[in-house]
Design an enzyme around this catalytic site. Structure first.
Site, short mmCIF file in Angstrom:
data_model
loop_
_atom_site.label_atom_id
_atom_site.label_comp_id
_atom_site.label_asym_id
_atom_site.label_seq_id
_atom_site.Cartn_x
_atom_site.Cartn_y
_atom_site.Cartn_z
N CYS A 97 26.12 -32.48 -13.35
CA CYS A 97 27.21 -32.94 -12.64
C CYS A 97 26.65 -34.07 -11.37
N CYS A 154 29.04 -36.24 -13.45
CA CYS A 154 29.93 -36.76 -12.72
C CYS A 154 29.72 -37.70 -11.62
N LYS A 163 28.17 -40.93 -12.95
CA LYS A 163 29.19 -41.75 -13.76
C LYS A 163 30.22 -42.38 -12.66
N TYR A 210 35.49 -37.90 -23.94
CA TYR A 210 35.50 -38.28 -22.49
C TYR A 210 34.47 -39.18 -22.26
N GLU A 240 35.15 -43.19 -21.21
CA GLU A 240 34.63 -43.70 -20.02
C GLU A 240 33.67 -45.00 -20.12
N HIS A 290 57.48 -43.62 -0.12
CA HIS A 290 57.60 -45.05 -0.77
C HIS A 290 56.73 -46.08 0.05
N GLU A 316 55.42 -41.54 -6.36
CA GLU A 316 56.84 -41.13 -6.36
C GLU A 316 57.68 -41.16 -7.51
P1 FAD Z 1 24.56 -27.79 -15.34
O1 FAD Z 1 25.29 -28.40 -14.54
O2 FAD Z 1 24.21 -28.61 -16.74
O3 FAD Z 1 23.19 -27.11 -15.06
C1 FAD Z 1 22.58 -26.23 -15.88
C2 FAD Z 1 21.04 -26.23 -15.27
O4 FAD Z 1 20.34 -25.38 -15.93
C3 FAD Z 1 20.27 -27.65 -15.40
O5 FAD Z 1 20.04 -27.99 -14.11
C4 FAD Z 1 19.28 -27.68 -16.40
O6 FAD Z 1 17.94 -28.20 -15.99
C5 FAD Z 1 18.97 -26.01 -16.05
N1 FAD Z 1 18.28 -25.29 -17.29
C6 FAD Z 1 18.49 -25.34 -18.75
N2 FAD Z 1 17.69 -24.63 -19.24
C7 FAD Z 1 17.02 -23.89 -18.40
C8 FAD Z 1 15.88 -22.96 -18.52
N3 FAD Z 1 15.46 -22.41 -19.74
N4 FAD Z 1 15.54 -22.50 -17.39
C9 FAD Z 1 15.86 -22.97 -16.01
N5 FAD Z 1 16.69 -23.97 -15.97
C10 FAD Z 1 17.46 -24.35 -17.15
N6 FAD Z 1 32.65 -32.62 -15.32
C11 FAD Z 1 33.94 -33.12 -14.39
O7 FAD Z 1 34.49 -31.92 -14.00
N7 FAD Z 1 34.31 -34.16 -13.99
C12 FAD Z 1 33.54 -35.19 -14.42
O8 FAD Z 1 33.91 -36.44 -14.10
C13 FAD Z 1 32.70 -35.10 -15.39
N8 FAD Z 1 31.87 -36.13 -15.76
C14 FAD Z 1 30.68 -36.05 -16.67
C15 FAD Z 1 30.33 -37.05 -17.03
C16 FAD Z 1 28.85 -36.85 -17.93
C17 FAD Z 1 28.21 -38.23 -18.46
C18 FAD Z 1 28.58 -35.46 -18.23
C19 FAD Z 1 27.34 -35.56 -19.18
C20 FAD Z 1 29.27 -34.37 -17.80
C21 FAD Z 1 30.31 -34.39 -17.00
N9 FAD Z 1 31.00 -33.64 -16.70
C22 FAD Z 1 32.26 -33.75 -15.68
C23 FAD Z 1 30.67 -32.25 -16.95
C24 FAD Z 1 30.04 -31.55 -15.93
O9 FAD Z 1 28.88 -32.35 -15.61
C25 FAD Z 1 29.56 -30.02 -16.43
O10 FAD Z 1 30.68 -29.57 -16.88
C26 FAD Z 1 28.89 -29.15 -15.28
O11 FAD Z 1 27.70 -29.85 -14.87
C27 FAD Z 1 28.32 -27.71 -15.98
O12 FAD Z 1 27.59 -27.08 -14.87
P2 FAD Z 1 26.76 -25.99 -15.34
O13 FAD Z 1 26.27 -25.40 -14.11
O14 FAD Z 1 27.57 -25.03 -16.48
O15 FAD Z 1 25.66 -26.56 -15.94
P1 NDP Z 2 33.70 -34.62 -26.35
O1 NDP Z 2 33.60 -33.30 -27.16
O2 NDP Z 2 34.58 -34.97 -25.44
O3 NDP Z 2 33.80 -35.71 -27.43
C1 NDP Z 2 32.99 -35.67 -28.40
C2 NDP Z 2 33.13 -36.83 -29.25
O4 NDP Z 2 32.16 -37.13 -30.40
C3 NDP Z 2 34.62 -36.79 -30.12
O5 NDP Z 2 35.35 -37.79 -30.10
C4 NDP Z 2 34.04 -36.27 -31.69
O6 NDP Z 2 34.99 -36.75 -32.67
C5 NDP Z 2 32.82 -37.15 -31.71
N1 NDP Z 2 31.88 -36.64 -32.59
C6 NDP Z 2 31.35 -35.50 -32.85
N2 NDP Z 2 30.60 -35.41 -33.86
C7 NDP Z 2 30.63 -36.76 -34.65
C8 NDP Z 2 29.78 -37.21 -35.61
N3 NDP Z 2 29.20 -36.55 -36.52
N4 NDP Z 2 30.31 -38.27 -35.77
C9 NDP Z 2 31.11 -39.34 -35.14
N5 NDP Z 2 31.64 -38.83 -34.07
C10 NDP Z 2 31.51 -37.45 -33.69
O7 NDP Z 2 32.29 -34.76 -25.87
P2 NDP Z 2 31.74 -35.69 -24.75
O8 NDP Z 2 30.23 -35.82 -25.15
O9 NDP Z 2 32.38 -36.74 -24.63
O10 NDP Z 2 31.83 -34.78 -23.38
C11 NDP Z 2 31.28 -33.52 -23.23
C12 NDP Z 2 32.17 -32.67 -22.24
O11 NDP Z 2 31.64 -33.04 -21.08
C13 NDP Z 2 33.66 -33.08 -22.37
O12 NDP Z 2 34.14 -32.24 -23.46
C14 NDP Z 2 34.10 -32.54 -21.08
O13 NDP Z 2 34.25 -31.19 -21.02
C15 NDP Z 2 32.88 -32.85 -20.14
N6 NDP Z 2 33.03 -34.26 -19.54
C16 NDP Z 2 34.01 -34.43 -18.61
C17 NDP Z 2 34.50 -35.48 -17.98
C18 NDP Z 2 35.31 -35.56 -16.91
O14 NDP Z 2 35.82 -34.53 -16.61
N7 NDP Z 2 35.87 -36.72 -16.66
C19 NDP Z 2 33.40 -36.77 -18.35
C20 NDP Z 2 32.64 -36.59 -19.40
C21 NDP Z 2 32.25 -35.34 -19.91
P3 NDP Z 2 36.35 -36.05 -32.98
O15 NDP Z 2 37.20 -36.31 -31.94
O16 NDP Z 2 36.65 -36.74 -34.33
O17 NDP Z 2 35.78 -34.61 -33.33
#
Ligand code: FAD
Ligand code: NDP
Length: 456
Positions: A42, A47, A50, A177, A181, A435, A440
């Site tokens: 995140c 997050c 992004k 997502y 985005e 308003h 609203e």
């Molecule tokens: P993480 O935050 O991924 O933390 C896991 C940690 O474990 C990492 O630091 C990693 O390095 C570490 N790790 C992995 N393996 C090991 C190991 N073997 N030993 C030690 N450390 C290890 N969510 C939202 O709510 N709003 C958003 O707008 C949003 N935008 C996103 C945009 C993008 C591009 C992405 C990719 C995700 C987004 N998410 C968003 C999802 C959100 O980032 C994740 O749901 C959240 O970070 C999950 O937290 P976590 O603690 O489960 O894992």
């Molecule tokens: P998503 O699961 O949201 O989307 C994955 C996309 O990849 C889907 O459209 C899926 O298609 C497509 N896909 C999967 N396999 C293939 C393939 N072989 N060929 C073509 N298309 C494929 O994953 P994201 O990576 O976008 O995000 C991961 C998660 O991170 C989200 O689910 C969300 O929980 C979190 N996230 C949250 C955000 C937020 O809160 N604003 C922002 C970014 C991430 P299909 O629908 O057809 O299965």
């Protein structure tokens, strides 16, 4: 048996840090292990960066709209990704520093290195072995890099957020997502985007109204949509990447964003050997109390692949720490989790889609509105705002609120409180509007657009 720690957490991301700090607050001896940078997805590559890129992209609209509000812009504005990237790197470093200080201030011992569960209650980090009464898996997820033959070398959101220059044109593969985005942002920042996704609309799983509107807004932003179309193969070329669609159709792009999903970080952790079950996607299986199959071992957040959102990982981490070390066990209720898609305009949603609510047996009163907001109408803009409320016809309870339009995440976050409290449509009707706002309209929808009963 004597343990060095009461809790060892694997992964210092959102969930792991929240759980560890709360456990230490309860007086537990806590260690956290991090393989990369402290802060996790995140803060460092999700997050936060992004949303900082989204803010950058929003200036495109602001510049375009400014003359309509009386501004004269004398030189055409130009986006320099390298300047944004440097500022972003400084900000994420600042946030990482804060996370480190928070851990230190809570008395959580940080071990830097890759953790492996070498036996139940024994976590190895390099040469060091940490023993713990409780072990928490919070290792998150990473981009899938093998969804399509040849896609492994393409950029994911991780690499995109570190670019110094934007490609003049690109293909975004995926319709979730991240795909939506970043397609929305890249188009505003000046890249010509082609979006390839398998379904007929982007954002599978979201309400149909939102999906249709998202497709329209992406198109309006200049994104070329390719529904029902995913490359079967991707190959490197001298100039970039060649996407093949079936046998006879190819298209070349200088740059490709792989947005085809993420998979839990469970490989090579020693989980299955220790007796911790994984599902077909490699996610850790847990019960409602966040227990894995191995007693004393728990998992939270993305590594469990349920609702992969930061606030969920944090809420689960805190609930687990309170359950293990606080006065009473408690569970997190994930039945009503709001979420947003930060495209432009943004989407926000809480509660089931119309199709899901019908499938669950509700007869629905559907309230809808679709209007051009004041800010757009003034300048002859075309961007619209759409809202939908799903009301259970029998109980009058508001089941869901869906919105696409300016400020949707800010508005729906507040509505989520009302829905969590069990608000009825009568409560919405009794609420006096504020308003002039877009919000609203959520309390001014008087007549349902339709009443729908479940099929059969
Ligand atoms: P993480 O935050 O991924 O933390 C896991 C940690 O474990 C990492 O630091 C990693 O390095 C570490 N790790 C992995 N393996 C090991 C190991 N073997 N030993 C030690 N450390 C290890 N969510 C939202 O709510 N709003 C958003 O707008 C949003 N935008 C996103 C945009 C993008 C591009 C992405 C990719 C995700 C987004 N998410 C968003 C999802 C959100 O980032 C994740 O749901 C959240 O970070 C999950 O937290 P976590 O603690 O489960 O894992
Ligand atoms: P998503 O699961 O949201 O989307 C994955 C996309 O990849 C889907 O459209 C899926 O298609 C497509 N896909 C999967 N396999 C293939 C393939 N072989 N060929 C073509 N298309 C494929 O994953 P994201 O990576 O976008 O995000 C991961 C998660 O991170 C989200 O689910 C969300 O929980 C979190 N996230 C949250 C955000 C937020 O809160 N604003 C922002 C970014 C991430 P299909 O629908 O057809 O299965």
């Amino acid at each position: 048996m004597d343990f060095e720690f009461d809790l060892v957490t694997l992964g210092a991301g959102s969930g792991g840090v929240a759980a560890s700090r709360r456990a230490a607050l309860h007086g537990a001896r806590v260690a956290i292990v991090e393989a990369g940078r402290v802060g996790g997805t995140c803060v460092l590559r999700g997050c936060v960066p992004k949303k900082l890129l989204m803010y950058a992209a929003q200036y495109r609209d602001a510049f375009a709209e400014a003359p309509g509000y009386g501004w004269q812009l004398d030189t055409p504005p130009r986006f320099e990704m390298a300047r944004w990237a440097a500022a972003k790197a400084a900000e994420t470093a600042r946030l990482e520093g804060i996370y480190r200080k928070l851990l230190e201030g809570s008395g959580v011992a940080l071990f830097e290195g890759r953790a492996v569960l070498e036996a139940p209650h024994r976590v190895r980090v390099g040469e060091r072995v940490l023993t713990a009464r409780h072990v928490l898996l919070a290792t998150g997820a990473a981009p899938v890099r093998d969804s399509i033959p040849g896609i492994a070398g393409c950029a994911t959101s991780d690499e995109l957020l570190d670019l110094d220059t934007l490609p003049p044109s690109c293909a975004v593969v995926g319709g979730g997502y991240i795909a939506v985005e970043f397609a929305s942002m890249l188009a505003r920042l000046g890249s010509k985007v082609s979006l390839y996704f398998r379904d007929r609309l982007p954002l599978r799983g979201f309400d149909e109204m939102l999906r249709t509107a998202a497709a329209a807004e992406l198109t309006a932003a200049g994104v070329e949509l390719h529904p029902g179309s995913a490359p079967s193969r991707i190959a490197r070329t001298a100039a970039g990447w060649l996407l093949s669609f079936g046998e006879d159709r190819v298209r070349e792009f200088p740059w490709v964003l792989n947005a085809t999903g993420r998979k839990p970080n469970t490989q090579g952790l020693g989980l299955e050997a220790a007796g911790i079950g994984l599902d077909a996607q490699g996610a850790v299986r847990i019960d409602a109390g966040l227990n894995t199959a191995l007693p004393g071992h728990f998992a939270i957040g993305d590594v469990t692949n349920r609702k992969n959102l930061t606030p969920v990982a944090i809420a689960e981490g805190r609930a687990l720490a309170d359950s293990l070390f606080g006065p009473a066990p408690r569970c997190v209720d994930l039945s009503l989790v709001a979420s947003a898609v930060f495209m432009m305009p943004p989407i926000a949603t809480v509660g089931p889609t119309e199709a899901e609510a019908l499938a669950a047996g509700h007869t629905l009163k559907v309230f809808e509105t679709d209007f051009r907001p004041m800010k757009q109408a003034f300048i002859g803009g075309s961007e619209r705002t759409r809202m939908k409320l799903l009301v259970d016809a029998d109980s009058d309870r508001v089941l869901a609120a869906h919105m696409i339009g300016a400020d949707a995440p800010e508005i729906v976050q507040s509505l989520a409180v009302a829905l969590t409290a069990g608000a009825t449509k009568a409560h919405f009707d009794r609420t006096i509007a504020m308003h002039p706002t877009a919000a609203e309209e959520f309390v001014l929808m008087r007549e349902p657009a339709r009443t729908v009963a479940p099929a059969g």
